[in-house]
Motif scaffolding. Sequence first.
Motif, PDB file in Angstrom:
ATOM      1  N   MET A 110      50.812  38.802  51.021  1.00 51.20           N
ATOM      2  CA  MET A 110      51.076  38.811  49.585  1.00 51.20           C
ATOM      3  C   MET A 110      50.017  39.651  48.865  1.00 51.20           C
ATOM      4  O   MET A 110      48.835  39.563  49.167  1.00 51.20           O
ATOM      5  N   LYS A 111      50.454  40.439  47.899  1.00 54.01           N
ATOM      6  CA  LYS A 111      49.519  41.223  47.092  1.00 54.01           C
ATOM      7  C   LYS A 111      48.713  40.288  46.201  1.00 54.01           C
ATOM      8  O   LYS A 111      49.278  39.437  45.509  1.00 54.01           O
ATOM      9  N   THR A 116      46.170  40.072  56.585  1.00 58.03           N
ATOM     10  CA  THR A 116      45.315  40.263  55.408  1.00 58.03           C
ATOM     11  C   THR A 116      44.510  41.538  55.582  1.00 58.03           C
ATOM     12  O   THR A 116      43.978  41.803  56.662  1.00 58.03           O
ATOM     13  N   ARG A 164      57.037  41.722  38.970  1.00 57.78           N
ATOM     14  CA  ARG A 164      56.192  41.525  40.146  1.00 57.78           C
ATOM     15  C   ARG A 164      54.967  40.748  39.686  1.00 57.78           C
ATOM     16  O   ARG A 164      54.233  41.194  38.819  1.00 57.78           O
ATOM     17  N   ASP A 196      43.197  46.658  50.386  1.00 62.00           N
ATOM     18  CA  ASP A 196      43.976  47.847  50.070  1.00 62.00           C
ATOM     19  C   ASP A 196      43.189  48.846  49.237  1.00 62.00           C
ATOM     20  O   ASP A 196      43.336  50.051  49.415  1.00 62.00           O
ATOM     21  N   THR A 198      44.887  40.283  43.718  1.00 61.84           N
ATOM     22  CA  THR A 198      43.730  40.989  43.181  1.00 61.84           C
ATOM     23  C   THR A 198      42.561  40.016  43.140  1.00 61.84           C
ATOM     24  O   THR A 198      42.724  38.861  42.748  1.00 61.84           O
ATOM     25  N   THR A 217      51.368  39.298  40.585  1.00 57.02           N
ATOM     26  CA  THR A 217      50.249  39.449  41.501  1.00 57.02           C
ATOM     27  C   THR A 217      49.156  38.478  41.066  1.00 57.02           C
ATOM     28  O   THR A 217      48.589  38.636  39.984  1.00 57.02           O
ATOM     29  N   CYS A 230      45.622  36.865  40.508  1.00 59.84           N
ATOM     30  CA  CYS A 230      44.284  37.429  40.353  1.00 59.84           C
ATOM     31  C   CYS A 230      43.275  36.300  40.538  1.00 59.84           C
ATOM     32  O   CYS A 230      43.315  35.307  39.813  1.00 59.84           O
ATOM     33  N   GLU A 250      41.888  45.065  45.421  1.00 56.71           N
ATOM     34  CA  GLU A 250      43.302  44.806  45.668  1.00 56.71           C
ATOM     35  C   GLU A 250      43.442  44.573  47.159  1.00 56.71           C
ATOM     36  O   GLU A 250      42.903  45.340  47.980  1.00 56.71           O
ATOM     37  N   MET A 251      44.134  43.486  47.516  1.00 53.85           N
ATOM     38  CA  MET A 251      44.288  43.166  48.930  1.00 53.85           C
ATOM     39  C   MET A 251      45.664  42.595  49.193  1.00 53.85           C
ATOM     40  O   MET A 251      46.374  42.181  48.274  1.00 53.85           O
ATOM     41  N   THR A 252      46.001  42.611  50.448  1.00 53.30           N
ATOM     42  CA  THR A 252      47.174  41.909  50.934  1.00 53.30           C
ATOM     43  C   THR A 252      46.619  40.675  51.625  1.00 53.30           C
ATOM     44  O   THR A 252      45.857  40.792  52.583  1.00 53.30           O
TER      45      THR A 252
END
Length: 159
Positions: free
Chosen positions: A60-61, A30, A5, A33, A63, A7, A9, A54-56
């Motif tokens: 999409m995830k 958006t 996965r 999280d 950081t 993510t 940043c 941390e956000m969507t």
Amino acid sequence: MGPSRITPCLWFDKEAEEAARFYASVIPDTRIDSVERAPGDYPAGKAGDVLMVEMTLGGMKVTAMNGGPFFKFNEAISLQLSVEDQAQLDHLYSTLSAVPQAEQCGWIKDRYGLRWQLVPKAFVALMKDPDPAVRTRVFEAMMPMKRLDIAALEAAARA
């Protein structure tokens, strides 16, 4: 081994939470999280300062990290945002773009220096047309545009 996965940043000086809140107010799907805060003082800050968010982001995830002023965003990376229609495209241009002179072919730069590509679904469909002449006309119509105009791109396809 299971699937990896990835993510992304995003490195900010001290604006990670501010940026996440801004993106959540502008970009569909958006949300923030979680927000991680420093448990104690450290060389660049104090206890309670935001370290990571941390956000969507658009589903999409992602950081967002407060890493200090050492690194800045540049044109070598951008986030591509799929856009439904001209109304959404115009809204994103007016709220997300902060550097008008950086606008070109749907590319924009936001207030944090992050580059975005606003890509209308209609443009993607036109660029997949089986007729190479249509793709060429659409591409040539798009190249001088700062902000994309879906109707003009569709007209070029029909020309």
